[in-house]
Motif scaffolding. Structure first.
Motif, mmCIF file in Angstrom:
data_model
loop_
_atom_site.group_PDB
_atom_site.id
_atom_site.type_symbol
_atom_site.label_atom_id
_atom_site.label_comp_id
_atom_site.label_asym_id
_atom_site.label_seq_id
_atom_site.Cartn_x
_atom_site.Cartn_y
_atom_site.Cartn_z
ATOM 1 N N ALA A 100 0.820 -1.196 0.000
ATOM 2 C CA ALA A 100 0.000 0.000 0.000
ATOM 3 C C ALA A 100 0.859 1.252 0.000
ATOM 4 O O ALA A 100 2.035 1.222 0.365
ATOM 5 C CB ALA A 100 -0.930 0.011 1.205
ATOM 6 N N THR A 101 0.234 2.359 -0.399
ATOM 7 C CA THR A 101 0.866 3.673 -0.338
ATOM 8 C C THR A 101 0.067 4.529 0.633
ATOM 9 O O THR A 101 -1.152 4.650 0.506
ATOM 10 C CB THR A 101 0.882 4.347 -1.721
ATOM 11 O OG1 THR A 101 1.611 3.524 -2.635
ATOM 12 C CG2 THR A 101 1.528 5.719 -1.645
ATOM 13 N N ILE A 102 0.769 5.103 1.592
ATOM 14 C CA ILE A 102 0.111 5.890 2.637
ATOM 15 C C ILE A 102 0.625 7.321 2.592
ATOM 16 O O ILE A 102 1.825 7.563 2.398
ATOM 17 C CB ILE A 102 0.360 5.270 4.021
ATOM 18 C CG1 ILE A 102 -0.187 3.853 4.058
ATOM 19 C CG2 ILE A 102 -0.294 6.111 5.122
ATOM 20 C CD1 ILE A 102 0.090 3.112 5.345
ATOM 21 N N MET A 103 -0.291 8.261 2.762
ATOM 22 C CA MET A 103 0.078 9.675 2.728
ATOM 23 C C MET A 103 -0.352 10.367 4.017
ATOM 24 O O MET A 103 -1.466 10.178 4.490
ATOM 25 C CB MET A 103 -0.600 10.369 1.540
ATOM 26 C CG MET A 103 -0.188 11.847 1.390
ATOM 27 S SD MET A 103 -1.090 12.712 0.071
ATOM 28 C CE MET A 103 -2.594 13.153 0.949
ATOM 29 N N PHE A 104 0.580 11.149 4.588
ATOM 30 C CA PHE A 104 0.285 12.044 5.702
ATOM 31 C C PHE A 104 0.370 13.488 5.209
ATOM 32 O O PHE A 104 1.270 13.846 4.455
ATOM 33 C CB PHE A 104 1.286 11.849 6.846
ATOM 34 C CG PHE A 104 1.064 10.605 7.647
ATOM 35 C CD1 PHE A 104 0.098 10.570 8.640
ATOM 36 C CD2 PHE A 104 1.825 9.471 7.407
ATOM 37 C CE1 PHE A 104 -0.102 9.432 9.387
ATOM 38 C CE2 PHE A 104 1.625 8.332 8.150
ATOM 39 C CZ PHE A 104 0.659 8.299 9.139
ATOM 40 N N LEU A 105 -0.565 14.295 5.641
ATOM 41 C CA LEU A 105 -0.568 15.730 5.304
ATOM 42 C C LEU A 105 -0.908 16.505 6.558
ATOM 43 O O LEU A 105 -1.868 16.155 7.259
ATOM 44 C CB LEU A 105 -1.591 16.007 4.187
ATOM 45 C CG LEU A 105 -1.805 17.455 3.717
ATOM 46 C CD1 LEU A 105 -2.334 17.446 2.288
ATOM 47 C CD2 LEU A 105 -2.785 18.226 4.596
ATOM 48 N N ASP A 106 -0.095 17.550 6.847
ATOM 49 C CA ASP A 106 -0.467 18.401 7.975
ATOM 50 C C ASP A 106 -0.116 19.853 7.668
ATOM 51 O O ASP A 106 0.621 20.150 6.733
ATOM 52 C CB ASP A 106 0.202 17.937 9.280
ATOM 53 C CG ASP A 106 1.660 18.313 9.358
ATOM 54 O OD1 ASP A 106 2.299 18.407 8.290
ATOM 55 O OD2 ASP A 106 2.157 18.503 10.474
#
Length: 299
Positions: free
Chosen positions: A169-175
């Motif tokens: 899987a590919t996981i993205m965090f954004l803040d």
């Protein structure tokens, strides 16, 4: 004739049939002077058989009238049956078909195409209201959990239980950068409004590129590609999402946040691709769909 006889003739006046009976009669006298006569009894046929013929004619007319009446009644009953069937289709079949379609949409966690219909039948109307309430409840529920996860469980007819499986899987965090400082200087109400606009635009971009939003963590978004359903190109889709998000952020800063709030928003994005353990963690009464990997951490 020397013996009684009878025959039929036609009346020359009215053309009717006439019965004629001829009976020889010898009048008294000596053998020389005695003469023989014929006694004729003439009876019109109608005088003799008229009442019988009239009775048969009346009976025949009555039978004809009865048959016509029965046929008319059958035609009326058939017409009424057709009308009742059509009315039943409108009042019963159509609402039930509408409910069936609504339930099928609910089973697929699709709440975008439903339009409520009303029935004149009390029981069906009550059923429609209950199905609508169930759909509204699940639609609200779908705002708190990833719809794709629930849809996948329904599709595979799996009961939600604790357990994970290994997936790519590919996981993205954004803040948001300096979120706390922005909150202190602009105030909570303004920052929450700005954050809501950001998340509305970013969520649409993520979902348009096949991503699944896992959760909002304060000023951060966590989303993923490749689970719970495997896809062939999670990395290109995630990279395309990042590119579109930065373009959208620039536009919002130039057209909304700068002119309206005299502020500028910066974000950070981190991507991770690899093997993860994806599934449900928690207890028998409360579960959370999550991903775990030793190399995964927020930015």
């Amino acid at each position: 004739p020397t013996h009684p006889t009878n025959f039929t003739i036609v009346d020359p006046i009215d053309g009717g049939e006439v019965f004629v009976d001829a009976l020889p009669v010898d009048l008294p006298g000596d053998e020389i002077s005695r003469n023989s006569y014929l006694l004729f009894l003439i009876t019109p046929k109608d005088d003799f058989l008229g009442p019988v013929a009239n009775a048969f004619a009346a009976a025949s007319h009555s039978t004809t009238v009865t048959l016509v009446t029965v046929m008319c009644v059958e035609i009326v009953v058939l017409a009424v049956s057709i009308v009742v069937t059509m009315l039943g289709s409108v009042l019963l079949c159509k609402p039930l078909s509408h409910i069936q379609q609504h339930l099928a949409s609910i089973a697929n966690m699709d709440f975008s195409t439903y339009s409520e219909a009303h029935s004149l039948i009390r029981e069906i109307s009550c059923l429609q209201r209950q199905v609508t309430r169930m759909g509204d409840a699940l639609a609200s529920f779908g705002k708190y959990v990833p719809v794709l996860v629930v849809r996948n469980l329904i599709k595979q007819q799996l009961a939600p239980t604790v357990g994970v499986k290994k997936m790519s899987a590919t996981i993205m965090f954004l803040d948001v950068v300096n979120f706390t400082h922005t909150m202190d200087t602009k105030g909570a109400t303004v920052v929450i409004d700005m954050l809501a606009m950001l998340f509305e635009e970013f969520s649409a971009i993520i979902e348009a590129n096949g991503g699944v939003i896992d959760k909002f963590i304060g000023d951060a978004i966590m989303c993923f590609w490749g689970c719970p359903e495997r896809i062939n190109d999670p990395v290109p889709k995630a990279c395309k999402t990042v590119e579109e998000i930065f373009k959208t952020l620039k536009t919002m800063n130039d057209e909304i946040f700068g002119p309206k709030y005299e502020s500028h928003i910066d974000i950070r994005i981190g991507l991770h691709h690899g093997e993860v353990y994806s599934g449900n963690v928690g207890s028998s009464t409360r579960l959370n769909y999550s991903k775990h990997t030793h190399s995964l951490s927020p930015p």
